[in-house]
Write a protein that holds these residues in place. Structure first.
Motif, PDB file in Angstrom:
ATOM      1  N   ARG A 178       0.903  -1.345   0.020  1.00 14.34           N
ATOM      2  CA  ARG A 178      -0.048   0.067  -0.133  1.00 14.34           C
ATOM      3  C   ARG A 178       0.642   1.169   0.120  1.00 14.34           C
ATOM      4  O   ARG A 178       0.541   2.307  -0.867  1.00 14.34           O
ATOM      5  CB  ARG A 178      -0.915  -0.112   1.309  1.00 14.34           C
ATOM      6  N   LEU A 179       2.029   1.088   0.620  1.00 15.79           N
ATOM      7  CA  LEU A 179       2.934   2.537   0.707  1.00 15.79           C
ATOM      8  C   LEU A 179       3.619   2.394  -0.669  1.00 15.79           C
ATOM      9  O   LEU A 179       3.771   3.796  -1.067  1.00 15.79           O
ATOM     10  CB  LEU A 179       4.196   2.161   1.573  1.00 15.79           C
ATOM     11  N   MET A 180       3.335   1.639  -1.603  1.00 12.32           N
ATOM     12  CA  MET A 180       4.116   1.791  -2.977  1.00 12.32           C
ATOM     13  C   MET A 180       2.942   2.042  -3.875  1.00 12.32           C
ATOM     14  O   MET A 180       3.335   2.896  -4.812  1.00 12.32           O
ATOM     15  CB  MET A 180       4.943   0.383  -3.156  1.00 12.32           C
ATOM     16  N   VAL A 181       1.836   1.570  -3.692  1.00 12.84           N
ATOM     17  CA  VAL A 181       0.982   1.807  -4.624  1.00 12.84           C
ATOM     18  C   VAL A 181      -0.241   3.046  -4.419  1.00 12.84           C
ATOM     19  O   VAL A 181      -0.625   3.696  -5.412  1.00 12.84           O
ATOM     20  CB  VAL A 181       0.073   0.553  -5.079  1.00 12.84           C
ATOM     21  N   TYR A 182      -0.570   3.234  -3.197  1.00 17.13           N
ATOM     22  CA  TYR A 182      -1.582   4.341  -3.024  1.00 17.13           C
ATOM     23  C   TYR A 182      -1.317   5.465  -3.019  1.00 17.13           C
ATOM     24  O   TYR A 182      -2.123   6.382  -3.390  1.00 17.13           O
ATOM     25  CB  TYR A 182      -1.986   3.956  -1.447  1.00 17.13           C
ATOM     26  N   PRO A 183       0.072   5.896  -3.107  1.00 16.46           N
ATOM     27  CA  PRO A 183       0.273   7.480  -3.482  1.00 16.46           C
ATOM     28  C   PRO A 183      -0.050   7.638  -4.885  1.00 16.46           C
ATOM     29  O   PRO A 183      -0.463   8.897  -5.145  1.00 16.46           O
ATOM     30  CB  PRO A 183       1.756   7.551  -3.329  1.00 16.46           C
ATOM     31  N   ARG A 184       0.131   6.792  -5.904  1.00 14.17           N
ATOM     32  CA  ARG A 184      -0.113   7.072  -7.142  1.00 14.17           C
ATOM     33  C   ARG A 184      -1.617   7.195  -7.423  1.00 14.17           C
ATOM     34  O   ARG A 184      -2.126   7.713  -8.220  1.00 14.17           O
ATOM     35  CB  ARG A 184       0.314   5.992  -8.187  1.00 14.17           C
ATOM     36  N   GLN A 185      -2.573   6.746  -6.414  1.00 20.82           N
ATOM     37  CA  GLN A 185      -4.196   6.723  -6.541  1.00 20.82           C
ATOM     38  C   GLN A 185      -4.520   7.860  -5.700  1.00 20.82           C
ATOM     39  O   GLN A 185      -5.770   7.933  -5.572  1.00 20.82           O
ATOM     40  CB  GLN A 185      -4.660   5.435  -6.210  1.00 20.82           C
ATOM     41  N   GLY A 186      -3.512   8.823  -5.172  1.00 20.27           N
ATOM     42  CA  GLY A 186      -4.150   9.841  -4.411  1.00 20.27           C
ATOM     43  C   GLY A 186      -4.696   9.545  -2.956  1.00 20.27           C
ATOM     44  O   GLY A 186      -5.389  10.388  -2.217  1.00 20.27           O
ATOM     45  N   PHE A 187      -4.174   8.230  -2.321  1.00 22.16           N
ATOM     46  CA  PHE A 187      -4.863   7.896  -1.293  1.00 22.16           C
ATOM     47  C   PHE A 187      -3.818   8.284   0.084  1.00 22.16           C
ATOM     48  O   PHE A 187      -4.316   8.325   1.309  1.00 22.16           O
ATOM     49  CB  PHE A 187      -4.958   6.634  -0.962  1.00 22.16           C
ATOM     50  N   MET A 188      -2.511   8.730  -0.298  1.00 21.75           N
ATOM     51  CA  MET A 188      -1.467   8.965   0.958  1.00 21.75           C
ATOM     52  C   MET A 188      -0.589   9.754   0.055  1.00 21.75           C
ATOM     53  O   MET A 188      -0.104   9.573  -0.886  1.00 21.75           O
ATOM     54  CB  MET A 188      -1.094   7.775   1.651  1.00 21.75           C
ATOM     55  N   ILE A 189       0.412  10.203   1.170  1.00 22.91           N
ATOM     56  CA  ILE A 189       1.589  11.090   0.577  1.00 22.91           C
ATOM     57  C   ILE A 189       2.401  10.072   0.012  1.00 22.91           C
ATOM     58  O   ILE A 189       2.833   8.966   0.462  1.00 22.91           O
ATOM     59  CB  ILE A 189       2.098  11.918   1.567  1.00 22.91           C
ATOM     60  N   GLU A 190       3.408  10.346  -0.856  1.00 18.42           N
ATOM     61  CA  GLU A 190       4.486   9.761  -1.314  1.00 18.42           C
ATOM     62  C   GLU A 190       5.667   9.518  -0.263  1.00 18.42           C
ATOM     63  O   GLU A 190       5.882  10.411   0.515  1.00 18.42           O
ATOM     64  CB  GLU A 190       5.412  10.372  -2.611  1.00 18.42           C
ATOM     65  N   GLN A 191       6.033   8.225  -0.280  1.00 19.20           N
ATOM     66  CA  GLN A 191       7.052   8.058   0.803  1.00 19.20           C
ATOM     67  C   GLN A 191       8.304   7.288  -0.087  1.00 19.20           C
ATOM     68  O   GLN A 191       8.079   6.521  -0.917  1.00 19.20           O
ATOM     69  CB  GLN A 191       6.770   6.873   1.802  1.00 19.20           C
ATOM     70  N   GLU A 192       9.603   7.612   0.237  1.00 21.66           N
ATOM     71  CA  GLU A 192      10.615   7.106  -0.362  1.00 21.66           C
ATOM     72  C   GLU A 192      10.980   5.732   0.137  1.00 21.66           C
ATOM     73  O   GLU A 192      10.799   5.551   1.132  1.00 21.66           O
ATOM     74  CB  GLU A 192      11.837   8.038  -0.079  1.00 21.66           C
ATOM     75  N   ILE A 193      10.901   4.800  -0.806  1.00 19.60           N
ATOM     76  CA  ILE A 193      11.108   3.387  -0.490  1.00 19.60           C
ATOM     77  C   ILE A 193      12.522   2.962  -0.812  1.00 19.60           C
ATOM     78  O   ILE A 193      12.979   2.976  -1.890  1.00 19.60           O
ATOM     79  CB  ILE A 193      10.193   2.561  -1.279  1.00 19.60           C
ATOM     80  N   ARG A 212      -2.638 -10.679   1.576  1.00 19.61           N
ATOM     81  CA  ARG A 212      -3.094  -9.416   2.184  1.00 19.61           C
ATOM     82  C   ARG A 212      -2.692  -8.311   1.103  1.00 19.61           C
ATOM     83  O   ARG A 212      -3.068  -7.203   1.309  1.00 19.61           O
ATOM     84  CB  ARG A 212      -2.502  -8.783   3.466  1.00 19.61           C
ATOM     85  N   LEU A 213      -2.244  -8.926  -0.224  1.00 19.31           N
ATOM     86  CA  LEU A 213      -2.220  -7.924  -1.161  1.00 19.31           C
ATOM     87  C   LEU A 213      -3.550  -7.741  -1.888  1.00 19.31           C
ATOM     88  O   LEU A 213      -4.510  -8.122  -1.747  1.00 19.31           O
ATOM     89  CB  LEU A 213      -1.296  -8.399  -2.338  1.00 19.31           C
ATOM     90  N   VAL A 214      -3.542  -6.338  -2.262  1.00 20.39           N
ATOM     91  CA  VAL A 214      -5.056  -6.026  -2.899  1.00 20.39           C
ATOM     92  C   VAL A 214      -4.659  -5.503  -4.530  1.00 20.39           C
ATOM     93  O   VAL A 214      -3.691  -4.964  -4.873  1.00 20.39           O
ATOM     94  CB  VAL A 214      -5.365  -4.693  -2.186  1.00 20.39           C
ATOM     95  N   PRO A 215      -5.566  -5.935  -5.462  1.00 16.83           N
ATOM     96  CA  PRO A 215      -5.447  -5.606  -6.633  1.00 16.83           C
ATOM     97  C   PRO A 215      -5.455  -3.872  -6.793  1.00 16.83           C
ATOM     98  O   PRO A 215      -6.220  -3.175  -6.025  1.00 16.83           O
ATOM     99  CB  PRO A 215      -6.777  -5.952  -7.202  1.00 16.83           C
ATOM    100  N   GLU A 216      -4.522  -3.500  -7.457  1.00 21.21           N
ATOM    101  CA  GLU A 216      -4.134  -2.004  -7.462  1.00 21.21           C
ATOM    102  C   GLU A 216      -5.342  -1.284  -7.974  1.00 21.21           C
ATOM    103  O   GLU A 216      -5.909  -0.208  -7.573  1.00 21.21           O
ATOM    104  CB  GLU A 216      -3.047  -1.681  -8.310  1.00 21.21           C
ATOM    105  N   SER A 217      -6.284  -2.068  -8.967  1.00 17.65           N
ATOM    106  CA  SER A 217      -7.387  -1.238  -9.626  1.00 17.65           C
ATOM    107  C   SER A 217      -8.558  -1.185  -8.758  1.00 17.65           C
ATOM    108  O   SER A 217      -9.390  -0.201  -8.711  1.00 17.65           O
ATOM    109  CB  SER A 217      -8.030  -2.289 -10.830  1.00 17.65           C
ATOM    110  N   ALA A 218      -8.429  -1.976  -7.255  1.00 13.88           N
ATOM    111  CA  ALA A 218      -9.593  -2.004  -6.601  1.00 13.88           C
ATOM    112  C   ALA A 218      -8.995  -1.491  -5.103  1.00 13.88           C
ATOM    113  O   ALA A 218      -9.767  -1.404  -4.007  1.00 13.88           O
ATOM    114  CB  ALA A 218     -10.252  -3.199  -6.436  1.00 13.88           C
TER     115      ALA A 218
END
Length: 221
Positions: A178-193, A212-218
């Motif tokens: 989620r840290l890696m995919v949610y920033p692109r979807q506008g759900f959280m700020i970007e974190q450097e990984i 516990r992975l989620v489909p990125e589209s959903a």
């Protein structure tokens, strides 16, 4: 049996999720609902330390909590905190949130509805979700200062408390995704990984820790 390499990679993700914030007095403590009553314990302890005069527990139920917490995560958290000596009158319950984004948005709405001024908040989560929760809160309520907090536990202690090592590693991998995919979807700020964290995540996925992975589209925060 969890291979040694997988344990090492899980430890990397665990350490990365820790924000390293030092608790300090804030306007409110917000305890994020989940299967883990340890969040309520940590929130109660912060209250007793004088770190917040008010608590909001937020959470409905999920597939992992509907049987154990049938009245809703926030309600069960409230009961636990009262058992630990927190006065019921300083606890607000937000019973509808079903993901981290809703935890933040609905808690904010509840506090604004009560005309409670907030300039800072202790964000209390499970230990492996500090960074995810922080990134979500910073995105959805950027006007206030956020201090991350969780029960001070080592990974091995947390695994013992849950009693299911594979589930804990699955949840760590899900939080990292989620840290890696949610920033692109506008759900959280970007974190450097860091590269070593991304590599640990990929190895754990390859080892099958993917429940516990989620489909990125959903995806939802």
């Amino acid at each position: 049996m969890i291979p040694a390499r997988a344990w090492a990679d899980a430890q990397r993700l665990w350490d990365f999720q820790q924000m390293g914030h030092k608790p300090r007095p804030c306007s409110v403590a917000i305890g994020l609902g989940s299967h883990d009553l340890g969040v309520a314990d940590a929130t109660a302890e912060l209250f007793h330390q004088g770190m917040a005069p008010l608590i909001v527990f937020t959470g409905a139920t999920s597939r992992t909590t509907r049987d154990r917490m049938p009245r809703g995560e926030a309600e069960h958290y409230r009961d636990r905190a009262v058992e630990l000596g927190v006065p019921a009158g300083v606890i607000l319950v937000e019973p509808n949130a079903r993901n981290t984004g809703e935890n933040i948005r609905f808690s904010r709405a509840l506090l604004e509805e009560r005309h409670i001024p907030v300039s800072s908040a202790l964000l209390v989560s499970k230990p492996y979700e500090e960074r995810r929760a922080y990134a979500t809160a910073r995105k959805l309520w950027p006007e206030i200062e956020w201090i991350s907090a969780s029960a001070p536990m080592a990974l091995s202690e947390y695994v013992d408390s849950i009693g299911d090592a594979r589930l804990v590693i699955d949840m760590l991998v899900g939080a990292q995704q989620r840290l890696m995919v949610y920033p692109r979807q506008g759900f959280m700020i970007e974190q450097e990984i860091p590269d070593q964290i991304a590599a640990a995540y990929e190895r754990l996925c390859g080892d099958g820790f993917t429940s516990r992975l989620v489909p990125e589209s959903a995806a939802r925060a």
